[in-house]
Design an enzyme around this catalytic site. Structure first.
Site, PDB file in Angstrom:
ATOM      1  N   GLY A 245       6.015  13.199  -3.955  1.00  0.00           N
ATOM      2  CA  GLY A 245       6.483  11.850  -3.693  1.00  0.00           C
ATOM      3  C   GLY A 245       7.825  11.823  -3.003  1.00  0.00           C
ATOM      4  O   GLY A 245       8.387  10.746  -2.784  1.00  0.00           O
ATOM      5  N   ASP A 246       8.358  12.986  -2.669  1.00  0.00           N
ATOM      6  CA  ASP A 246       9.639  13.078  -1.961  1.00  0.00           C
ATOM      7  C   ASP A 246       9.570  14.320  -1.075  1.00  0.00           C
ATOM      8  O   ASP A 246       8.482  14.794  -0.752  1.00  0.00           O
ATOM      9  CB  ASP A 246      10.796  13.124  -2.961  1.00  0.00           C
ATOM     10  CG  ASP A 246      12.077  12.497  -2.416  1.00  0.00           C
ATOM     11  OD1 ASP A 246      12.464  12.848  -1.283  1.00  0.00           O
ATOM     12  OD2 ASP A 246      12.692  11.666  -3.104  1.00  0.00           O
TER      13      ASP A 246
END
Length: 456
Positions: A245-246
């Site tokens: 997610g990053d």
């Protein structure tokens, strides 16, 4: 008359034998196949996914720490679901996850004690003050291996993500693995799943090898960076698969005035054969916390799929530090928002004490042999007014555009550099014709030539 003393020649012989024995033990430990082996079940652990085994893990590590001094020790986690709170590792130690083994992080925040913030950050990354402990941790260690037959370390992060989104957290989330001030680290053939925040965070470490690791998190989970070498030197990351997610990998070195004061760069980092999926972030980020400096990063032969950008430089006014001598080649990129992205206006400061005169120096950034398809925009290159990013080199690049691609393919401000053989045609700031970009010929030697092959 007996004095209890050994005659000098005999004493020398005994000393030599003792030295040889110590060397043999150290050699066995360095090779990774440990002399002492125990299973977590020997310390009362139950792998039913329900019973909390924090005390068993703590007891096992404490016991094996004593035995590890003699040829190293391994803790074997057999098949099962082993629920536990955070625990620490020790030196000359292997954490071995068998096939079908899954270590589950407790979802009860009472099991996660508070610890001090990192000195190079000055506060927790999410919130001011202290932070929750990291799930697996260690400080001032040497010769640590985390490996196995692709067992899983599961952070069960959903409860943390929900509270983060709801702004219900008073303190910063812990990371799945953080090692501090440690050296000779190997992490291989393990899967890390659903970290509360960052996954692997070697900090103030040297001689770190991360190989054959899988890291998985939902692509919209907050701040679930894959691997974040932080103020660390001689780090090798190879053959890893990351869905995040990053940023899949983010090289860091401290935050604003705290990182400037701590003054420990991340340097001599090799990244090979990475596969990354991260629709909202970068394949490899340099920063944004880079106040201690980042230099000599070499990334090659890697793939990004449905990822926002490839290798991104992130910095801003107040960061200080530097990013220099970055070498990237052999990227295959599929469905990208930007191929090249540099940011000079990144915000997020730890407090109001950041020095606005602390300007980062970004120079010597080299990209070559890049193929990209289904691209929205080739380059978004934004330095800092009166502090441009310089020495940028881009060569042998083909970016095939997506059906909805931007008409303006390059947006460049406060950057200077050269290009060669780049399609689409670069912006004027990078339009000077240059030679093929540099990549160091001499290979960095990091970690053992071969990873340990041990079965327990």
């Amino acid at each position: 008359m007996a004095t209890g003393r050994i005659p000098r020649p005999a004493a020398v012989a005994v000393a030599l034998c003792a030295a040889a024995l110590l060397a043999a033990c150290a050699g066995a430990s360095r090779a990774g196949c440990r002399k002492h082996v125990a299973k977590i079940t020997e310390y009362g652990a139950v792998g039913d996914g329900k019973r909390l085994n924090t005390a068993a893990f703590a007891k096992a590590v404490a016991d094996l720490s004593e035995r590890a001094r003699d040829g190293g020790a391994a803790l074997v986690v057999p098949p099962g679901k082993w629920l536990t709170g955070p625990f620490n590792l020790t030196s000359h130690f292997t954490l071995y996850l068998d096939e079908g083994a899954e270590i589950l992080a407790s979802q009860d925040m009472k099991d996660w004690p508070l610890i001090a913030p990192l000195p190079s950050y000055g506060r927790g990354r999410d919130e001011p003050g202290p932070r929750y402990s990291n799930f697996i941790a260690g400080s001032n260690l040497t010769d640590v291996i985390i490996t196995g037959k692709n067992g899983t370390i599961n952070g069960q992060g959903q409860v943390w993500w929900d509270k983060y989104h709801a702004k219900e957290l008073q303190f910063t989330r812990g990371y799945l693995l953080e090692l501090l001030y440690s050296d000779n680290i190997i992490i291989s053939d393990v899967t890390f799943v659903d970290s509360p925040s960052w996954n692997l965070h070697p900090t103030y470490c040297t001689n770190v090898t991360i190989s054959g690791v899988t890291i998985l998190a939902p692509v919209h989970s907050p701040n679930t960076d894959g691997i974040d070498p932080d103020s660390s030197s001689h780090v090798k990351i190879e053959d890893c698969y990351i869905v995040s997610g990053d940023d899949c990998i983010a090289v860091k070195s401290g935050w604003d005035e705290y990182g400037i004061k701590f003054n420990m760069p991340s340097q001599h980092i090799v990244i090979k054969r990475l596969t990354c999926i991260s629709p909202t972030s970068a394949m490899i980020a340099l920063g944004s916390e880079m106040s201690g400096g980042i230099r000599d990063v070499r990334a090659e032969d890697s793939i990004a799929i449905n990822t926002e950008s490839a290798v991104r430089v992130k910095s801003g006014v107040g960061r200080g530090g530097f990013v220099k001598d970055i070498f990237v080649r052999g990227l295959s990129l599929h469905t990208m928002k930007w191929v090249f992205w540099m940011t000079g206006n990144y915000g997020q400061h730890p407090d109001n004490s950041s020095d606005p005169s602390a300007m980062p120096k970004v120079t010597g950034i080299n990209y070559s042999d890049v193929f990209a398809e289904n691209v929205t925009m080739a380059g978004r290159m934004e330095g800092i007014p009166n502090d441009p990013y310089t020495g940028i080199c881009i060569s042998n690049v083909t970016a095939r555009l997506a059906p909805d691609a931007k008409k303006l393919q390059w947006n460049c401000t406060d950057v200077k550099g050269v290009t060669s053989g780049v399609t689409p045609k670069p912006c004027p700031e990078l339009g000077a014709e240059g030679k093929p970009c540099a990549f160091p010929e001499e290979e960095l030697v990091i970690g053992p030539p071969e990873l340990p092959k041990c079965s327990y």
